[in-house]
Scaffold this motif. Structure first.
Motif, PDB file in Angstrom:
ATOM      1  N   GLU A 142       0.784  -1.297  -0.236  1.00 15.49           N
ATOM      2  CA  GLU A 142       0.082  -0.123  -0.140  1.00 15.49           C
ATOM      3  C   GLU A 142       0.884   1.336   0.010  1.00 15.49           C
ATOM      4  N   ALA A 143       1.847   1.354   0.708  1.00  8.37           N
ATOM      5  CA  ALA A 143       2.917   2.277   0.530  1.00  8.37           C
ATOM      6  C   ALA A 143       3.543   2.922  -0.798  1.00  8.37           C
ATOM      7  N   THR A 144       3.009   2.183  -1.948  1.00 10.27           N
ATOM      8  CA  THR A 144       3.372   2.470  -3.212  1.00 10.27           C
ATOM      9  C   THR A 144       2.213   2.991  -3.950  1.00 10.27           C
ATOM     10  N   TRP A 145       1.197   2.814  -3.457  1.00  9.02           N
ATOM     11  CA  TRP A 145      -0.186   3.474  -4.232  1.00  9.02           C
ATOM     12  C   TRP A 145       0.006   4.864  -4.165  1.00  9.02           C
ATOM     13  N   TRP A 146      -0.999   5.463  -5.009  1.00 15.14           N
ATOM     14  CA  TRP A 146      -1.129   6.904  -5.385  1.00 15.14           C
ATOM     15  C   TRP A 146      -1.453   7.764  -4.188  1.00 15.14           C
ATOM     16  N   ARG A 147      -0.625   8.293  -3.440  1.00 12.63           N
ATOM     17  CA  ARG A 147      -0.699   9.363  -2.521  1.00 12.63           C
ATOM     18  C   ARG A 147      -0.541  10.655  -2.959  1.00 12.63           C
ATOM     19  N   PRO A 148      -1.374  11.633  -2.550  1.00 14.56           N
ATOM     20  CA  PRO A 148      -2.171  11.788  -0.995  1.00 14.56           C
ATOM     21  C   PRO A 148      -3.783  11.373  -1.512  1.00 14.56           C
ATOM     22  N   TRP A 149      -4.116  10.814  -2.722  1.00 13.47           N
ATOM     23  CA  TRP A 149      -5.136  10.543  -3.079  1.00 13.47           C
ATOM     24  C   TRP A 149      -5.860   9.592  -2.345  1.00 13.47           C
ATOM     25  N   VAL A 150      -5.239   8.729  -1.923  1.00 13.01           N
ATOM     26  CA  VAL A 150      -5.852   7.378  -1.247  1.00 13.01           C
ATOM     27  C   VAL A 150      -6.159   7.906   0.520  1.00 13.01           C
ATOM     28  N   ASP A 151      -5.150   8.757   0.789  1.00 11.17           N
ATOM     29  CA  ASP A 151      -5.485   9.270   2.183  1.00 11.17           C
ATOM     30  C   ASP A 151      -6.571  10.255   2.256  1.00 11.17           C
ATOM     31  N   LEU A 152      -6.667  11.144   1.075  1.00  7.60           N
ATOM     32  CA  LEU A 152      -7.849  12.067   1.206  1.00  7.60           C
ATOM     33  C   LEU A 152      -9.123  11.301   0.899  1.00  7.60           C
ATOM     34  N   ILE A 153      -9.068  10.214   0.259  1.00  8.61           N
ATOM     35  CA  ILE A 153     -10.591   9.597   0.103  1.00  8.61           C
ATOM     36  C   ILE A 153     -10.831   8.883   1.423  1.00  8.61           C
ATOM     37  N   ARG A 154      -9.856   8.062   2.196  1.00  5.35           N
ATOM     38  CA  ARG A 154     -10.173   7.517   3.282  1.00  5.35           C
ATOM     39  C   ARG A 154     -10.464   8.592   4.337  1.00  5.35           C
ATOM     40  N   GLU A 155      -9.802   9.770   4.599  1.00  3.93           N
ATOM     41  CA  GLU A 155     -10.326  10.669   5.315  1.00  3.93           C
ATOM     42  C   GLU A 155     -11.842  10.923   5.119  1.00  3.93           C
ATOM     43  N   THR A 156     -12.140  11.367   3.984  1.00  3.93           N
ATOM     44  CA  THR A 156     -13.383  11.868   3.467  1.00  3.93           C
ATOM     45  C   THR A 156     -14.532  10.750   3.910  1.00  3.93           C
ATOM     46  N   VAL A 157     -14.428   9.470   3.519  1.00  2.00           N
ATOM     47  CA  VAL A 157     -15.181   8.309   3.706  1.00  2.00           C
ATOM     48  C   VAL A 157     -15.186   8.199   5.341  1.00  2.00           C
ATOM     49  N   ALA A 158     -14.215   8.299   5.958  1.00  2.66           N
ATOM     50  CA  ALA A 158     -14.324   8.211   7.458  1.00  2.66           C
ATOM     51  C   ALA A 158     -15.292   9.183   8.191  1.00  2.66           C
ATOM     52  N   ARG A 159     -15.446  10.465   7.487  1.00  7.50           N
ATOM     53  CA  ARG A 159     -16.317  11.543   8.049  1.00  7.50           C
ATOM     54  C   ARG A 159     -17.589  11.061   7.576  1.00  7.50           C
ATOM     55  N   GLY A 160     -17.848   9.957   6.894  1.00  5.92           N
ATOM     56  CA  GLY A 160     -19.300   9.561   6.582  1.00  5.92           C
ATOM     57  C   GLY A 160     -19.603  10.036   4.932  1.00  5.92           C
ATOM     58  N   VAL A 161     -18.910  10.540   4.220  1.00  3.01           N
ATOM     59  CA  VAL A 161     -19.201  10.976   2.971  1.00  3.01           C
ATOM     60  C   VAL A 161     -19.075   9.827   2.147  1.00  3.01           C
ATOM     61  N   VAL A 162     -20.178   9.590   1.265  1.00  6.26           N
ATOM     62  CA  VAL A 162     -20.298   8.446   0.338  1.00  6.26           C
ATOM     63  C   VAL A 162     -19.500   8.960  -0.953  1.00  6.26           C
ATOM     64  N   VAL A 163     -18.396   8.252  -1.402  1.00  6.44           N
ATOM     65  CA  VAL A 163     -17.737   8.564  -2.893  1.00  6.44           C
ATOM     66  C   VAL A 163     -17.926   7.593  -3.701  1.00  6.44           C
ATOM     67  N   ARG A 164     -18.681   8.131  -4.891  1.00  7.11           N
ATOM     68  CA  ARG A 164     -18.696   7.111  -6.083  1.00  7.11           C
ATOM     69  C   ARG A 164     -17.982   7.583  -7.307  1.00  7.11           C
ATOM     70  N   ARG A 165     -17.712   6.817  -8.099  1.00  8.93           N
ATOM     71  CA  ARG A 165     -17.085   7.164  -9.509  1.00  8.93           C
ATOM     72  C   ARG A 165     -17.751   6.265 -10.285  1.00  8.93           C
ATOM     73  N   ALA A 166     -17.971   6.861 -11.383  1.00 10.26           N
ATOM     74  CA  ALA A 166     -18.523   5.988 -12.723  1.00 10.26           C
ATOM     75  C   ALA A 166     -17.637   6.471 -13.858  1.00 10.26           C
ATOM     76  N   ARG A 167     -17.399   5.456 -14.522  1.00  9.28           N
ATOM     77  CA  ARG A 167     -16.758   5.625 -15.964  1.00  9.28           C
ATOM     78  C   ARG A 167     -17.428   5.016 -16.993  1.00  9.28           C
ATOM     79  N   ILE A 168     -17.687   5.788 -18.013  1.00  8.80           N
ATOM     80  CA  ILE A 168     -18.230   5.440 -19.475  1.00  8.80           C
ATOM     81  C   ILE A 168     -16.978   5.243 -20.396  1.00  8.80           C
ATOM     82  N   VAL A 169     -16.952   3.931 -20.849  1.00  5.85           N
ATOM     83  CA  VAL A 169     -16.000   3.649 -21.608  1.00  5.85           C
ATOM     84  C   VAL A 169     -16.259   2.961 -23.089  1.00  5.85           C
ATOM     85  N   SER A 170     -15.614   3.270 -24.015  1.00  6.66           N
ATOM     86  CA  SER A 170     -15.865   2.614 -25.338  1.00  6.66           C
ATOM     87  C   SER A 170     -15.084   1.178 -25.222  1.00  6.66           C
TER      88      SER A 170
END
Length: 175
Positions: free
Chosen positions: A51-79
């Motif tokens: 996990e230390a090699t993963w994209w930081r600080p993104w992972v930390d930011l999302i973890r902190e956000t979700v820990a506050r009770g915010v639901v984070v969803r991502r949808a990708r439309i792809v060909s």
């Protein structure tokens, strides 16, 4: 609309309920991903156990956000068949999921009858939009902020329509 857009981390920190992200391009060429994409092209893959090699600080930011009770969803439309870039995105999406994002994929042919905004976006708490503008070759052309209620309603309904049809990340197979 405003051209003075606060940093993303500030926008998501102010979010209290939900943050949804709709991506509709098959190729992105943003500065912060170029090296990771080139490494991926050479066969480098993220190790789920390192996990230390993963994209930081993104992972930390999302973890902190979700820990506050915010639901984070991502949808990708792809060909399909998917672009090389989408293969790269898919291979690393387990990091988004591990951070607490719920991610789904929608083949573009299944989105033909949906009313979609002209640009990718983040929608915070169903009211504040951060439009993500890109050049023709996928480079960032800068964000734009809007609190227009009609645009927010369009983004919310478009995202939910995509979400309803989209395939959860762990079930989506690259074609």
């Amino acid at each position: 609309m405003s051209s003075n857009v606060p940093p993303f981390a500030e926008l998501i920190a102010a979010c209290t309920q939900s943050a949804v992200h709709l991506e509709m391009r098959d190729v992105y060429s943003v500065e912060g991903e170029r090296d990771r994409f080139e490494d991926w092209r050479r066969g480098v893959r993220l190790d789920p156990a390192d996990e230390a090699t993963w994209w930081r600080p993104w992972v930390d930011l999302i973890r902190e956000t979700v820990a506050r009770g915010v639901v984070v969803r991502r949808a990708r439309i792809v060909s399909e068949p998917v672009s090389e870039y989408i293969r790269f995105e898919h291979s690393g999406t387990f990091t988004n999921v591990a951070a607490g994002e719920d991610v789904r994929w929608l083949p573009r042919r299944r989105a033909s009858d949906l009313a979609l905004p002209g640009n990718d976006f983040w929608l915070f708490d169903g009211r504040l939009i951060r439009w993500n503008h890109f050049t023709g070759d996928g480079a960032s052309a800068g964000p734009e902020l809007s609190d227009d209620p009609a645009a927010a309603k369009l983004c919310e309904s478009a995202f939910e329509a995509v979400w309803e049809r989209a395939i959860p990340h762990d079930e989506y197979e690259i074609h």
